[in-house]
Write an enzyme that holds these catalytic residues in place. Structure first.
Site, PDB file in Angstrom:
ATOM      1  N   GLU A 236       2.426  -2.716   3.718  1.00 35.33           N
ATOM      2  CA  GLU A 236       1.430  -2.095   2.845  1.00 35.33           C
ATOM      3  C   GLU A 236       1.393  -0.614   3.198  1.00 35.33           C
ATOM      4  O   GLU A 236       1.026  -0.235   4.308  1.00 35.33           O
ATOM      5  CB  GLU A 236       0.049  -2.707   3.001  1.00 35.33           C
ATOM      6  CG  GLU A 236      -0.928  -2.144   1.967  1.00 35.33           C
ATOM      7  CD  GLU A 236      -2.353  -2.577   2.158  1.00 35.33           C
ATOM      8  OE1 GLU A 236      -3.157  -1.742   2.603  1.00 35.33           O
ATOM      9  OE2 GLU A 236      -2.656  -3.749   1.866  1.00 35.33           O
TER      10      GLU A 236
ATOM     11  N   CYS B 128      -6.613   2.999   2.041  1.00 32.87           N
ATOM     12  CA  CYS B 128      -5.424   2.998   1.204  1.00 32.87           C
ATOM     13  C   CYS B 128      -5.718   2.562  -0.221  1.00 32.87           C
ATOM     14  O   CYS B 128      -4.948   2.859  -1.135  1.00 32.87           O
ATOM     15  CB  CYS B 128      -4.338   2.111   1.819  1.00 32.87           C
ATOM     16  SG  CYS B 128      -4.884   0.418   2.133  1.00 32.87           S
TER      17      CYS B 128
END
Length: 526
Positions: free
Chosen positions: A261, A295
């Site tokens: 990720e 994020c």
């Protein structure tokens, strides 16, 4: 409350507590120490050992030795330990919150998001994981005469390289399904936030996890990461895109699987029928949670021109009502950035945008009066579509608001990026929102919520497209990456070949006929 000194005094922690946690890192001898600073005051709170390559190899070896017996443990027993661990995290909530806040500088309500996430993840996988690991029957080539089934074996030792921004959640949210699937885990937390992972390791032991199954190694990523990737059987990485490319290349050379990720430049689309106040509240929540060091946070907001002025007024007003500061109680809205270097990076992004013609609608300043690494929540307008602030991840409390003519332009602008992690759509028509969400190139798209409704849907996969990563966490996909599927096929009639006494032409006609029957049956079933 503004905290400028005495970080320990305001928490329930002591230097001795963190020093004891650091002793949980096993090394082969004396190692250089890495100082760990709190961003609240830029003062040292403890040290951790800089592990060597030999230490990494030894940790993986210990994990591998423990994994064999763990893989033979009934999955129901493994699930009980995972569930107990979730309960312990909840019971030790205040202590864990203090460690997270001290290491990261985030405010307490943002730290709480991490702590409540782990028990929920434990409960989900303890309840649903065993069924995902159960042998399953599959369609066989000749019904009744042949059979096929799939079994699932753990990959072995899983390496987890976790980041500093959500060090509690991201040290364990992948380790939980990996452990449940019968693997061992070696975790390398970011050197700026190692103590929370060590505290969680302590709780895993208390929950009954056998010794050696969850190893923690410490050190700088560039020094420790390569040896970890070279020795584990699967690698999970959460962090920046450029580092992710390096991780993927090394994993590829070792022919091991990996899930990554990575970064995001997340779009938020506000349609012409959106409720302005609701969308503004969502923008503030999403963009400034954890001081924007998330994020999944929106960094680009595209607003239909009919809603633009009202939305901008609402979001600026809501932003200006936020408070900066630090307290180990619930209070301030926005905490610290992680370091002075990161503060400089955020400031450079904003300054560059302003030099390129952008307007600061609110914020835009560092706040040394609050603490050494605080930066005001910032809203920019009049930004150039090719500016750094639009194209590059800022990872701070900064968001750009851009008017668009209609939904089609909003979709086009949202997709004008190499990233594809998270997006959101805001509308009073949820069906319309879901339809537009399908057009946005992100691994997760939320309707009328910036990110939490997607992350909290633990049964649904979470991950990125494009430069935002590979693979998925959460859901069945989140546990399947940690197993090797094995097909076991059985024949009741011996080898599927032509018997010696039968001409090949007869066998050919029989096979052709069988294939035709199978196709017809498949169509009937559909």
């Amino acid at each position: 409350m503004t905290q400028t000194s005495g970080a320990y005094e305001q928490s329930r922690l002591t230097p001795d507590r963190l020093a004891r946690l650091a002793t949980r890192v096993e090394t082969g001898g004396d190692r250089p120490s890495i100082p760990v600073q709190t961003p609240i005051t830029d003062t040292e709170i403890g040290t951790i050992p800089a592990c060597s390559d030999d230490d990494i190899v030894a940790a993986v070896d210990r994990a591998r030795q423990a994994q064999s017996a763990w893989a033979e443990t009934p999955v129901e027993s493994r699930a009980e330990i995972i569930e107990r661990f979730g309960d312990l995290v909840d019971e030790h909530r205040d202590n864990l919150l203090d460690i997270v806040q001290l290491e990261t500088g985030k405010v307490r309500q943002h730290a709480l998001e991490e702590v409540v996430d782990i028990p929920a993840t434990c409960s989900y996988y303890a309840s649903n994981g065993p069924a995902e690991l159960t042998d399953s029957g599959r369609a066989a080539p000749i019904p009744l005469l042949t059979s096929a089934s799939v079994t699932y074996d753990p990959v072995g030792v899983v390496g987890v390289i976790s980041p500093w921004n959500y060090p509690l959640t991201l040290s364990l949210t992948d380790a939980i399904p990996a452990l449940l699937a019968g693997n061992a885990v070696v975790c390398k937390p970011d050197e700026r936030t190692p103590f929370i992972a060590l505290a969680l390791g302590e709780l895993l032991e208390e929950a009954g996890l056998p010794d050696g199954l969850f190893q923690i190694v410490t050190g700088e990523g560039a020094a420790v990461g390569p040896a970890l990737i070279d020795n584990v059987d699967y690698l999970v990485f959460t962090g920046g895109t450029e580092t992710g490319r390096t991780v993927a290349e090394r994993a590829g050379r070792n022919l091991i699987g990996c899930s990554l990720e990575l970064g995001g430049k997340n779009p938020m689309v506000v349609l012409d029928d959106a409720d302005v106040e609701t969308a503004a509240r969502g923008a503030v929540t999403g963009a400034f949670t954890n001081a924007g060091q998330l994020c999944l946070a929106p960094e680009r907001i595209y607003v239909d021109e009919d809603r633009y002025d009202a939305f901008l007024d609402a979001v600026v007003s809501a932003t200006e009502n936020l408070t900066l500061g630090h307290s180990f109680d619930y209070g301030p809205d926005i905490g610290s950035l992680i370091s002075g270097d990161h503060l400089d990076s955020v400031r450079e992004h904003v300054d560059s945008a302003v030099e390129g013609g952008a307007t600061v609608a609110t914020g835009g300043r560092a706040r040394p009066d609050v603490g050494p690494n605080f930066y005001e929540p910032t809203i920019l307008t009049d930004v150039s579509p090719d500016s750094r602030i639009i194209c590059e991840e800022t990872f701070g409390p900064v968001v750009s608001v851009v008017p668009v003519s209609d939904a089609e332009e909003a979709i086009e602008r949202a997709n004008d990026t190499e990233y594809g992690l998270n997006g959101s759509v805001w509308t009073s028509d949820r069906d319309r929102g879901r339809a537009i969400a399908r057009e946005i190139d992100c691994g997760t798209v939320c309707v009328n919520d910036p990110y939490a409704v997607g992350w909290a849907a633990i049964d649904a996969p979470m991950g990125g497209m494009g430069d935002s990563g590979l693979g998925r966490r959460h859901g069945p996909e989140g546990i399947h990456r940690f197993v090797e599927s094995k097909t076991i096929a059985t024949s009741r009639i011996g080898p599927l070949d032509t018997p010696p006494s039968v001409p090949h032409s007869v066998t050919a006609r029989a096979l052709t006929g069988l294939a035709a029957v199978q196709r017809r049956l498949s169509r009937l079933i559909r």
